[in-house]
Enzyme design. Structure first.
Site: not given
Ligand code: NAD
Ligand code: UDP
Length: 311
Positions: A14, A33, A37, A59, A77, A147, A151
């Site tokens: 995202v 970042d 993940t 972070v 996250s 999780y 959140k």
């Molecule tokens: P993703 O795993 O692709 O991206 C998350 C990013 O956060 C990764 O690049 C990871 O390296 C980084 N990260 C994790 N912990 C970290 C830390 N301590 N310090 C710095 N960076 C860190 O996941 P996504 O699908 O892109 O999700 C992005 C956000 O959207 C998240 O907060 C997630 O909870 C939320 N979200 C996503 C979905 C979905 O369907 N994709 C649904 C609900 C919520």
């Protein structure tokens, strides 16, 4: 628009799409970042671009930023169940301590704060579809709690900063989203089924496949985020596509769209797996004039094409 955004999780699925959009809107993006993940490959197209600065940082610890900021957007996250179940403490900490440090940063900078929350805060919902005023049904000590509860805490912390300090905040609850740049091995249902279909392997349904989800395409989510930035509303807003289907039906759509001969195999359902999920998006419609534009099959065709290219 314009200004400087500090975006955490920018190397993720995202976050990388949001970076693209913010740059196009004229923002400078400080992309933060730790690549737990995600991968900087997702932002490789912005290498050496004056509007994008990459910072490798976890972070969970505070980040020193010398320049002024207009927005702090917290998207970092682990998000896929297998990933956050494998990183329980990191998941709890990025959403609790991480959220606190980033809220403090926003407060010090006089910036606005934007939190990526999730439909998971509704848990295994007893109300359907889920409206923002539903309090949810969460097992606070089950495996998914690392999780869900993190959140929920992040939302509470964000609104506490709003109430105590008058910080300008936004909160979105994202429902299952898919699109290009998903980690093919993140273990989510869309990537699993597509990879399995493309490899001619059996599609792995957990449970009997009667549980439902509602899948939105990434471009719709990004549009909703940008619209909410322009509206001064501090409470949670659902962003998702109300087109709901069973996991079995999803498997069949992916079989059809990929033309695979892969059969379907059934495996045990993970603990506390939500039985149903569909957003009520009346609030987003009313506040943001937002409604998903990309239907399931159109979106899946893009996601399949991307995974076909990369896997
Ligand atoms: P993703 O795993 O692709 O991206 C998350 C990013 O956060 C990764 O690049 C990871 O390296 C980084 N990260 C994790 N912990 C970290 C830390 N301590 N310090 C710095 N960076 C860190 O996941 P996504 O699908 O892109 O999700 C992005 C956000 O959207 C998240 O907060 C997630 O909870 C939320 N979200 C996503 C979905 C979905 O369907 N994709 C649904 C609900 C919520
Ligand atoms: N699921 C499945 N097979 C898989 C991966 C997931 O049947 O290979 C199911 C999972 O049990 C859940 C739904 O698909 O009921 C959505 O799972 P996902 O991990 O994508 O996200 P969730 O909505 O559970 O956070």
């Amino acid at each position: 628009m314009g200004g400087t955004v500090l975006l955490t999780g920018a190397a993720g699925f995202v976050g990388s799409h949001l970076t693209d959009r913010l740059v196009r809107e004229g923002y400078r993006v400080i992309a933060v970042d730790n690549c737990s993940t995600g991968s900087w490959d997702n932002l490789a197209h912005w290498d050496n671009h004056p509007q994008v600065q990459k910072i490798q940082h976890d972070v969970i610890t505070p980040l020193a930023v010398t320049e002024p900021l207009d927005w702090v957007m917290h998207f970092a996250s682990p998000a896929s169940p297998p990933k956050y179940l494998g990183l329980p403490l990191a998941t709890l900490r990025v959403n609790s301590e991480g959220t606190y440090h980033l809220l403090e940063l926003a407060r010090q900078k006089g910036a606005q704060f934007f939190l990526a929350s999730t439909s998971e805060i509704y848990g295994d919902p007893l109300e359907h579809p889920q409206r923002e005023d539903y309090w949810g049904h969460v097992n606070c000590t089950g495996p998914r709690s690392v999780y869900d509860e993190a959140k929920r805490y992040a939302e509470a912390m964000t609104l506490a900063f709003h109430r105590q300090y008058g910080l300008s905040v936004r909160i979105i609850r994202i429902f299952n989203t898919h699109g290009p740049r998903m980690d093919p091995d993140d273990g989510r249902v869309v990537t699993n089924f597509i990879q399995q279909a493309l490899r001619g392997e059996p599609l792995t349904i957990y449970g009997d496949g009667s549980q439902t989800r509602s899948f939105q395409y990434i471009d719709d989510l990004i549009e909703g985020i940008v619209r909410l930035m322009g509206v001064n509303y501090p409470y949670p807003v659902n962003l998702g596509n109300p087109e709901e289907l069973t996991v079995l039906a999803l498997a069949q759509v992916i079989q059809e769209l990929t033309g695979t001969q892969s059969p379907i195999h059934f495996y045990p359902l993970p603990q506390d797996d939500p039985k149903q999920r569909r957003p009520d998006i009346t609030l987003a419609r009313t506040k943001l004039d937002w409604y998903p534009q990309v239907d399931l099959r159109t979106g899946l065709r893009h996601t399949i094409a991307d995974l076909r290219r990369r896997c």
